[in-house]
Design a protein around this motif. Structure first.
Motif, PDB file in Angstrom:
ATOM      1  N   ASP A 208       0.864  -1.191   0.000  1.00 20.73           N
ATOM      2  CA  ASP A 208       0.000   0.000   0.000  1.00 20.73           C
ATOM      3  C   ASP A 208       0.900   1.242   0.000  1.00 20.73           C
ATOM      4  OD1 ASP A 208      -2.261   1.532   0.010  1.00 20.73           O
ATOM      5  OD2 ASP A 208      -2.795   1.152   2.100  1.00 20.73           O
ATOM      6  N   TYR A 209       1.884   1.212  -0.920  1.00 16.05           N
ATOM      7  CA  TYR A 209       2.940   2.230  -0.961  1.00 16.05           C
ATOM      8  C   TYR A 209       2.425   3.477  -1.689  1.00 16.05           C
ATOM      9  CZ  TYR A 209       7.831   3.775  -1.144  1.00 16.05           C
ATOM     10  OH  TYR A 209       9.019   4.460  -0.966  1.00 16.05           O
ATOM     11  N   ARG A 210       1.954   4.446  -0.898  1.00 13.93           N
ATOM     12  CA  ARG A 210       1.393   5.701  -1.437  1.00 13.93           C
ATOM     13  C   ARG A 210       1.557   6.800  -0.389  1.00 13.93           C
ATOM     14  NH1 ARG A 210      -3.671   6.165   1.071  1.00 13.93           N
ATOM     15  NH2 ARG A 210      -4.290   4.189   2.010  1.00 13.93           N
ATOM     16  N   LEU A 211       1.313   8.042  -0.819  1.00 11.82           N
ATOM     17  CA  LEU A 211       1.594   9.206   0.026  1.00 11.82           C
ATOM     18  C   LEU A 211       0.924   9.132   1.404  1.00 11.82           C
ATOM     19  CD1 LEU A 211       3.297  11.713  -0.273  1.00 11.82           C
ATOM     20  CD2 LEU A 211       1.340  12.900  -1.273  1.00 11.82           C
ATOM     21  N   GLY A 212      -0.293   8.609   1.475  1.00 14.38           N
ATOM     22  CA  GLY A 212      -1.016   8.529   2.749  1.00 14.38           C
ATOM     23  C   GLY A 212      -0.345   7.620   3.767  1.00 14.38           C
ATOM     24  N   ASN A 213       0.608   6.810   3.320  1.00 13.95           N
ATOM     25  CA  ASN A 213       1.323   5.921   4.248  1.00 13.95           C
ATOM     26  C   ASN A 213       2.768   6.348   4.457  1.00 13.95           C
ATOM     27  OD1 ASN A 213      -0.770   4.220   5.011  1.00 13.95           O
ATOM     28  ND2 ASN A 213      -0.578   3.014   3.137  1.00 13.95           N
ATOM     29  N   PHE A 214       3.070   7.588   4.084  1.00 22.12           N
ATOM     30  CA  PHE A 214       4.396   8.156   4.361  1.00 22.12           C
ATOM     31  C   PHE A 214       4.221   9.245   5.416  1.00 22.12           C
ATOM     32  CE2 PHE A 214       5.235   7.689  -0.514  1.00 22.12           C
ATOM     33  CZ  PHE A 214       5.260   6.320  -0.397  1.00 22.12           C
ATOM     34  N   ILE A 215       5.103   9.255   6.423  1.00 27.04           N
ATOM     35  CA  ILE A 215       5.128  10.395   7.348  1.00 27.04           C
ATOM     36  C   ILE A 215       6.215  11.328   6.824  1.00 27.04           C
ATOM     37  CG2 ILE A 215       5.507  11.154   9.725  1.00 27.04           C
ATOM     38  CD1 ILE A 215       4.513   8.423  10.668  1.00 27.04           C
ATOM     39  N   VAL A 216       5.777  12.507   6.413  1.00 28.08           N
ATOM     40  CA  VAL A 216       6.697  13.430   5.729  1.00 28.08           C
ATOM     41  C   VAL A 216       6.927  14.675   6.595  1.00 28.08           C
ATOM     42  CG1 VAL A 216       6.974  14.867   3.648  1.00 28.08           C
ATOM     43  CG2 VAL A 216       5.915  12.609   3.459  1.00 28.08           C
ATOM     44  N   SER A 217       8.187  15.068   6.724  1.00 26.14           N
ATOM     45  CA  SER A 217       8.500  16.329   7.403  1.00 26.14           C
ATOM     46  C   SER A 217       8.953  17.333   6.339  1.00 26.14           C
ATOM     47  CB  SER A 217       9.611  16.119   8.430  1.00 26.14           C
ATOM     48  OG  SER A 217      10.834  15.902   7.750  1.00 26.14           O
ATOM     49  N   GLU A 218       9.353  18.530   6.778  1.00 23.05           N
ATOM     50  CA  GLU A 218       9.816  19.546   5.841  1.00 23.05           C
ATOM     51  C   GLU A 218      11.130  19.126   5.175  1.00 23.05           C
ATOM     52  OE1 GLU A 218       8.564  20.013   8.744  1.00 23.05           O
ATOM     53  OE2 GLU A 218       7.341  21.835   8.856  1.00 23.05           O
ATOM     54  N   ASN A 219      11.811  18.131   5.796  1.00 16.20           N
ATOM     55  CA  ASN A 219      13.145  17.752   5.302  1.00 16.20           C
ATOM     56  C   ASN A 219      13.240  16.394   4.634  1.00 16.20           C
ATOM     57  OD1 ASN A 219      14.147  20.086   6.668  1.00 16.20           O
ATOM     58  ND2 ASN A 219      13.934  18.913   8.569  1.00 16.20           N
ATOM     59  N   SER A 220      12.300  15.483   4.971  1.00 11.97           N
ATOM     60  CA  SER A 220      12.535  14.105   4.561  1.00 11.97           C
ATOM     61  C   SER A 220      11.270  13.242   4.667  1.00 11.97           C
ATOM     62  CB  SER A 220      13.605  13.529   5.505  1.00 11.97           C
ATOM     63  OG  SER A 220      13.838  12.187   5.231  1.00 11.97           O
ATOM     64  N   ILE A 221      11.372  12.005   4.117  1.00 13.62           N
ATOM     65  CA  ILE A 221      10.363  10.995   4.444  1.00 13.62           C
ATOM     66  C   ILE A 221      10.820  10.391   5.765  1.00 13.62           C
ATOM     67  CG2 ILE A 221       9.316   8.800   3.776  1.00 13.62           C
ATOM     68  CD1 ILE A 221       9.806   9.519   0.858  1.00 13.62           C
ATOM     69  N   GLU A 222      10.068  10.669   6.833  1.00 15.08           N
ATOM     70  CA  GLU A 222      10.500  10.244   8.164  1.00 15.08           C
ATOM     71  C   GLU A 222      10.189   8.771   8.404  1.00 15.08           C
ATOM     72  OE1 GLU A 222      12.253  12.100  10.090  1.00 15.08           O
ATOM     73  OE2 GLU A 222      12.006  13.991   8.996  1.00 15.08           O
ATOM     74  N   SER A 223       9.081   8.286   7.829  1.00 14.78           N
ATOM     75  CA  SER A 223       8.679   6.917   8.135  1.00 14.78           C
ATOM     76  C   SER A 223       7.707   6.392   7.088  1.00 14.78           C
ATOM     77  CB  SER A 223       7.997   6.900   9.509  1.00 14.78           C
ATOM     78  OG  SER A 223       8.364   5.752  10.212  1.00 14.78           O
ATOM     79  N   ILE A 224       7.769   5.060   6.882  1.00 16.91           N
ATOM     80  CA  ILE A 224       6.785   4.385   6.032  1.00 16.91           C
ATOM     81  C   ILE A 224       5.918   3.558   6.985  1.00 16.91           C
ATOM     82  CG2 ILE A 224       6.422   2.823   4.072  1.00 16.91           C
ATOM     83  CD1 ILE A 224       8.127   5.241   3.305  1.00 16.91           C
ATOM     84  N   ILE A 225       4.613   3.755   6.928  1.00 18.22           N
ATOM     85  CA  ILE A 225       3.727   3.079   7.887  1.00 18.22           C
ATOM     86  C   ILE A 225       2.714   2.177   7.173  1.00 18.22           C
ATOM     87  CG2 ILE A 225       3.950   4.772   9.740  1.00 18.22           C
ATOM     88  CD1 ILE A 225       1.337   6.082   8.694  1.00 18.22           C
ATOM     89  N   ASP A 226       1.924   1.472   8.001  1.00 16.97           N
ATOM     90  CA  ASP A 226       0.816   0.629   7.542  1.00 16.97           C
ATOM     91  C   ASP A 226       1.295  -0.526   6.663  1.00 16.97           C
ATOM     92  OD1 ASP A 226      -1.610  -0.432   7.045  1.00 16.97           O
ATOM     93  OD2 ASP A 226      -2.573   1.406   6.353  1.00 16.97           O
TER      94      ASP A 226
END
Lengths: 337, 116
Positions: A208-226
């Motif tokens: 389920d690799y899509r934007l809604g499962n990425f935790i994004v900060s101003e600098n980076s993709i912080e985490s991939i979830i779910d």
């Protein structure tokens, strides 16, 4: 108060007492009292809760309630195991803090670290604070995915192995079970069954690799979830899923999550992976992806229609099937991806 | 007798429900999850109104299209499914028909998706 009202009141009391029971169990598991504990929206099978401890520390609970079945998701125990392996491989995922199984009496699940950042795609796509990172995100999404696909599978024997045709057949079984045939879906299942795709199932797929499962900060993709849909499969499944039009939130000219071009994603992916991305097969997987999302919409709406689970959200999602039908015919007839 | 019900009509009843939810409910007093659900309810009302107003016109349009493309009227969804399962079609014609069908459905379910 009528019978329905009495039943609703009883159900509310039942929910509150179950919530208290869950909170008591978790406080004892973590050996800490909670300052706050509240549910967020869930995934295919999971309930998700935010936890705030008395000392202010934030955590996240992912739980499958007792006797709750999903037609697609893996168990919470395997989900936690995969996440630990990913963490060991330096993939950005939340750290698992505690786990519990059905013997707890409150279902099965795990508690993980709270990762600060944004998961709401429309905010990532539009808010000024993400303006700096947006141009690089499609490339970064490709790089992170390549690392996920390089994870050694020898420690994860439990996961199902799926090729393109396995996935298509399984999806058709689920779709057929509703006994509500859709002309466009029938045509597309038939179309995809005749396409010639290489049989590959050699990498760890997020599923389920899509934007809604990425935790994004101003600098980076912080985490991939779910990770509840993770399995072993063809790398193109994840690469194409992030391109499905339903995840572009109106930024349709940007094929990768409404953020960037396909070539950015492929460039990022191929900079880490030794695999060369086959563009034709990626197109076919994207058609499969839209079909899959359409069937998932049906799963959601039939949970409302068949199981006496009254839910306005689940009922409404049935009318999103037409969006996927439009996307499918646009891809097949007009070659617009 | 075609229409023996009193006013408000179906469409007018939907309008007043939409007005009540949108104009008279104080969203500031609602929890975030309830606001989300009320927005879904409003959207359902909009779908209903579009379907009530347009479904006859759309059926007629699709009937004419099926006559033009297949030389016959496709009378039901089931009829179309059987045609697809038997592969009893010309590829370009069926794809044209299914594309138009998806556009018409979307014009009811979410017309803004057609414009994106």
């Amino acid at each position: 108060m009528g019978l329905v009202g009495i039943l609703e009141r009883e159900m509310l009391h039942f929910k509150i007492s179950r919530m208290d029971e869950l909170k008591n169990f978790l406080e004892s598991l973590l050996n800490s009292e909670f300052e706050d504990f509240y549910p967020l929206s869930g995934g295919a099978s999971a309930e998700i809760y935010n936890i705030v401890l008395k000392n202010g520390k934030k955590l996240v609970l992912r739980r499958t309630p007792e006797k709750s079945e999903s037609r697609l998701a893996i168990s919470k125990k395997i989900e936690a195991k995969v996440q630990k392996i990913l963490k060991k491989n330096k993939i950005p995922v939340p750290e698992i803090i505690e786990e519990f199984d059905e013997s707890s009496g409150v279902g099965s699940g795990y508690i993980m670290e709270f990762v600060l950042g944004e998961t709401i795609p429309r905010k990532i796509l539009r808010d000024e604070r993400f303006a700096q990172i947006r141009p690089n995100l499609a490339l970064r999404i490709g790089e992170v995915l390549a690392k996920i696909h390089q994870v050694d599978l020898s420690e994860i024997k439990e996961l199902e192995k799926m090729t393109f045709y396995n996935s298509l057949n399984k999806l058709y079984e689920v779709y057929s079970s509703f006994n509500e045939p859709q002309p466009v879906f029938e045509y597309v299942f038939n179309y995809l069954a005749k396409v010639n795709i290489k049989e590959k199932n050699n990498v760890l797929i997020h599923g389920d690799y899509r934007l809604g499962n990425f935790i994004v900060s101003e600098n980076s993709i912080e985490s991939i979830i779910d990770w509840e849909l993770t399995h072993i499969g063809d790398p193109l499944e994840d690469l194409s899923w992030v391109c499905v039009k339903s995840w572009r939130f109106g930024n349709n000219s940007k094929r990768v999550a409404g953020l960037g071009d396909l070539e950015d994603l492929i460039k990022g992916y191929e900079s880490i992976s030794s695999e060369t991305v086959d563009r034709f097969e990626l197109d076919i997987w994207q058609i499969y992806g839209s079909l899959r999302w359409g069937v998932i919409c049906m799963i959601q709406t039939f949970a409302h229609l068949n199981n006496n689970l009254n839910s306005i959200e689940k009922a409404a999602i049935g009318r999103r099937v037409s969006e996927t039908e439009f996307d499918l015919m646009n891809m097949i007839k007009n070659k617009e991806f | 007798m075609k229409n023996f019900f009193d006013r408000p009509t179906k469409a007018e009843l939907i309008d007043v429900l939409h007005y009540f939810i949108f104009e008279e409910i104080d969203f500031k007093k609602l929890e975030e999850l309830d606001i989300f659900k009320v927005r879904i309810a409003l959207n359902i009302l909009k779908i209903l109104k579009r379907q009530i107003s347009n479904e006859k016109k759309i059926s007629k349009k699709l009937n004419t299209l099926s006559q033009n493309l297949f030389g016959e009227e496709i009378s039901s969804k089931q009829n179309l499914i059987e045609k697809i399962k038997k592969e009893d079609f010309n590829k370009d014609s069926i794809e044209e028909f299914l594309f138009e069908l998806s556009c018409e459905k979307l014009s009811i379910d979410n017309p803004s998706y057609l414009k994106d």
